[in-house]
Design a protein around this motif. Sequence first.
Motif, short mmCIF file in Angstrom:
data_model
loop_
_atom_site.label_atom_id
_atom_site.label_comp_id
_atom_site.label_asym_id
_atom_site.label_seq_id
_atom_site.Cartn_x
_atom_site.Cartn_y
_atom_site.Cartn_z
N ALA A 33 0.86 -1.17 0.00
CA ALA A 33 0.00 0.00 0.00
C ALA A 33 0.90 1.24 0.00
O ALA A 33 1.98 1.22 0.60
CB ALA A 33 -0.89 0.01 1.23
N MET A 34 0.45 2.27 -0.69
CA MET A 34 1.24 3.51 -0.77
C MET A 34 0.43 4.67 -0.22
O MET A 34 -0.81 4.66 -0.27
CB MET A 34 1.61 3.80 -2.23
CG MET A 34 2.47 2.72 -2.89
SD MET A 34 4.06 2.53 -2.09
CE MET A 34 4.79 4.14 -2.35
N GLY A 35 1.14 5.64 0.31
CA GLY A 35 0.44 6.79 0.87
C GLY A 35 1.24 8.06 0.76
O GLY A 35 2.44 8.04 0.46
N TRP A 36 0.56 9.16 1.00
CA TRP A 36 1.21 10.48 1.09
C TRP A 36 0.87 11.08 2.44
O TRP A 36 -0.28 11.05 2.88
CB TRP A 36 0.72 11.41 -0.02
CG TRP A 36 1.23 11.06 -1.38
CD1 TRP A 36 0.61 10.30 -2.33
CD2 TRP A 36 2.47 11.48 -1.97
NE1 TRP A 36 1.38 10.20 -3.46
CE2 TRP A 36 2.53 10.93 -3.27
CE3 TRP A 36 3.54 12.28 -1.53
CZ2 TRP A 36 3.61 11.14 -4.13
CZ3 TRP A 36 4.61 12.49 -2.38
CH2 TRP A 36 4.64 11.93 -3.66
N PHE A 37 1.89 11.62 3.08
CA PHE A 37 1.75 12.36 4.32
C PHE A 37 2.31 13.75 4.09
O PHE A 37 3.03 13.99 3.12
CB PHE A 37 2.53 11.68 5.44
CG PHE A 37 1.90 10.41 5.96
CD1 PHE A 37 1.95 9.25 5.21
CD2 PHE A 37 1.27 10.38 7.19
CE1 PHE A 37 1.37 8.07 5.68
CE2 PHE A 37 0.70 9.21 7.67
CZ PHE A 37 0.75 8.05 6.92
N ARG A 38 2.02 14.65 5.01
CA ARG A 38 2.62 15.98 4.96
C ARG A 38 2.91 16.47 6.36
O ARG A 38 2.29 16.05 7.32
CB ARG A 38 1.72 16.97 4.22
CG ARG A 38 0.38 17.25 4.91
CD ARG A 38 -0.49 18.09 3.99
NE ARG A 38 -1.79 18.38 4.60
CZ ARG A 38 -2.79 18.99 3.97
NH1 ARG A 38 -2.66 19.36 2.69
NH2 ARG A 38 -3.93 19.23 4.60
N GLN A 39 3.89 17.36 6.43
CA GLN A 39 4.28 17.91 7.73
C GLN A 39 4.60 19.39 7.58
O GLN A 39 5.53 19.75 6.84
CB GLN A 39 5.48 17.17 8.31
CG GLN A 39 5.80 17.54 9.74
CD GLN A 39 6.76 16.56 10.38
OE1 GLN A 39 7.45 15.80 9.70
NE2 GLN A 39 6.80 16.55 11.70
N ALA A 40 3.82 20.21 8.27
CA ALA A 40 4.06 21.65 8.30
C ALA A 40 4.96 21.97 9.49
O ALA A 40 5.02 21.20 10.45
CB ALA A 40 2.73 22.38 8.40
N PRO A 41 5.64 23.11 9.45
CA PRO A 41 6.54 23.47 10.56
C PRO A 41 5.82 23.47 11.90
O PRO A 41 4.74 24.05 12.03
CB PRO A 41 7.01 24.86 10.17
CG PRO A 41 6.92 24.89 8.69
CD PRO A 41 5.70 24.08 8.35
#
Length: 124
Positions: A33-41
Amino acid sequence: QVQLVESGGGLVQAGGSLRLSCAASGRTFSSYAMGWFRQAPGKEREFVTGISWSSGFTYYTDSVKGRLTISRDNAKNTVYLQMNSLKPEDTAVYYCAARSGSYSNTDFRQWHYWGQGTQVTVSS
């Protein structure tokens, strides 16, 4: 073992579009399975979307539904994130991830492999 390399980030005005790519190495890419995450400061890494190994199922966090679309091409060992109608609050480092399990697991600690991240900045 899977190695992931993201590309396609950049600076875009609000309302604009970007397409992120994640190239994977490893013979067993199609089984993950593949995914995208994000991280803001100053914030914790946040689940954005996931896709099953067969591309038959996808899952999105509510804030991106209707604007972001995940897809994958197992023949090219690549997963994509098409980002439309971008907002300043989408600004973050975006990470590609892989796991041998459910594509809808939103806990970043449960994903096994990670790319180095690509910066997306949306100006107002």
